[in-house]
Design an enzyme around this catalytic site. Structure first.
Site, PDB file in Angstrom:
ATOM      1  N   SER A 122      32.752  23.254 -43.859  1.00  0.00           N
ATOM      2  CA  SER A 122      32.114  24.251 -44.719  1.00  0.00           C
ATOM      3  C   SER A 122      32.172  23.881 -46.195  1.00  0.00           C
ATOM      4  O   SER A 122      31.242  24.171 -46.957  1.00  0.00           O
ATOM      5  CB  SER A 122      32.766  25.623 -44.512  1.00  0.00           C
ATOM      6  OG  SER A 122      32.596  26.059 -43.181  1.00  0.00           O
ATOM      7  N   HIS A 173      35.039  27.448 -49.375  1.00  0.00           N
ATOM      8  CA  HIS A 173      33.623  27.722 -49.587  1.00  0.00           C
ATOM      9  C   HIS A 173      33.262  27.743 -51.070  1.00  0.00           C
ATOM     10  O   HIS A 173      32.323  27.070 -51.506  1.00  0.00           O
ATOM     11  CB  HIS A 173      33.258  29.068 -48.962  1.00  0.00           C
ATOM     12  CG  HIS A 173      33.101  29.009 -47.475  1.00  0.00           C
ATOM     13  ND1 HIS A 173      32.316  29.901 -46.767  1.00  0.00           N
ATOM     14  CD2 HIS A 173      33.622  28.166 -46.547  1.00  0.00           C
ATOM     15  CE1 HIS A 173      32.358  29.610 -45.485  1.00  0.00           C
ATOM     16  NE2 HIS A 173      33.155  28.568 -45.324  1.00  0.00           N
TER      17      HIS A 173
END
Length: 250
Positions: A122, A173
């Site tokens: 991610s 993230h």
């Protein structure tokens, strides 16, 4: 740009780095299901990193917790990776994909507790989102007007999903997104329009007006390129210095 209509063979031929990364992640996931020790040896584990297992800053990018996790990240790479790969040289794309993930893992190491565990691509995927956000703000000669209208909602949705879904590495993230945006100007020097635009333009599938490429628009910006790059480098150094200071015991 984000709608794929190639055949399987043409996709692999046109985007070999993205295809290789996806294949590598799938193979590693299959091996990990057969040999759980792979997960144990490669998962991001802050305490193990503090004892010198620095490979754990890289290996989590290629590990996924379950099939849905793998499908989500590799699906995002399949859709959003090709345009960036075709804008820059192949080796540059490898580093532009990996570095945001590694930098996000470094920040996670400093900001999270010693027993924090994390894995997944991610950070690198959000790094690509950061690249697209930079392109939207400063290099929209590389994308069409239609594509530029998609980018900001895409990033906003991605950030919202980060905070509402449980079990997600927020630091991975967010700092993947930030790192991608900060690295983008360095890697996009000399970038060209994506392969799909160049191909369709040569075959007269689209009008010139559909692609917002206009070299004259960038003449006034060329003289400021070195200043922008210098400011971004300083910002990165200040950011890393802040993270380092935060990690020092008070």
């Amino acid at each position: 740009m984000f709608f794929r209509n190639e055949t399987f063979s043409s996709y692999i031929r046109n985007y070999p780095i993205v295809s290789t990364i996806i294949a590598l992640n799938v193979v590693i996931f299959l091996l990990m299901t057969l040999f759980p020790v792979i997960r144990e040896a490669g998962i991001g584990f802050n305490l193990a990193i503090s004892y010198g297992e620095y490979w754990r800053l890289i290996t989590p990018i290629f590990l996924h917790s379950d099939l849905f996790h793998l499908a989500f990240n590799m699906g995002a790479l399949l859709i959003f990776g090709p345009a960036v790969e075709s804008m820059i040289k192949k080796w540059k794309f490898v580093f532009l994909y990996l570095l945001p993930g590694v930098l996000a893992n470094i920040v996670t190491f400093f900001l999270q507790d010693p027993f924090y565990l994390h894995l997944g691509a991610s950070g690198s995927i959000y790094g690509l989102f950061g690249v697209y956000l930079y392109i939207y703000l400063y290099r929209n000669d590389l994308i069409s007007r239609q594509t530029s209208q998609i980018i900001v909602p895409l990033v906003i949705i991605g950030v919202i999903m980060t905070f509402i879904n449980p079990g997600i590495s927020i630091t991975g993230h967010i700092f993947g997104l930030v790192s991608g945006g900060l690295l983008a100007p360095l890697f996009l020097i000399g970038a060209t329009t994506p392969f799909v635009y160049r191909t369709r333009t040569r075959k007269a599938y689209i009008d010139e007006d559909e692609v917002s490429f206009n070299p004259d628009r960038w003449k006034n910006r060329e003289r400021n390129k070195k200043i922008k790059i210098a400011l971004i480098v300083v910002a990165v150094l200040l950011f890393l210095g802040f993270v380092f200071l935060q990690s020092i015991p008070q």
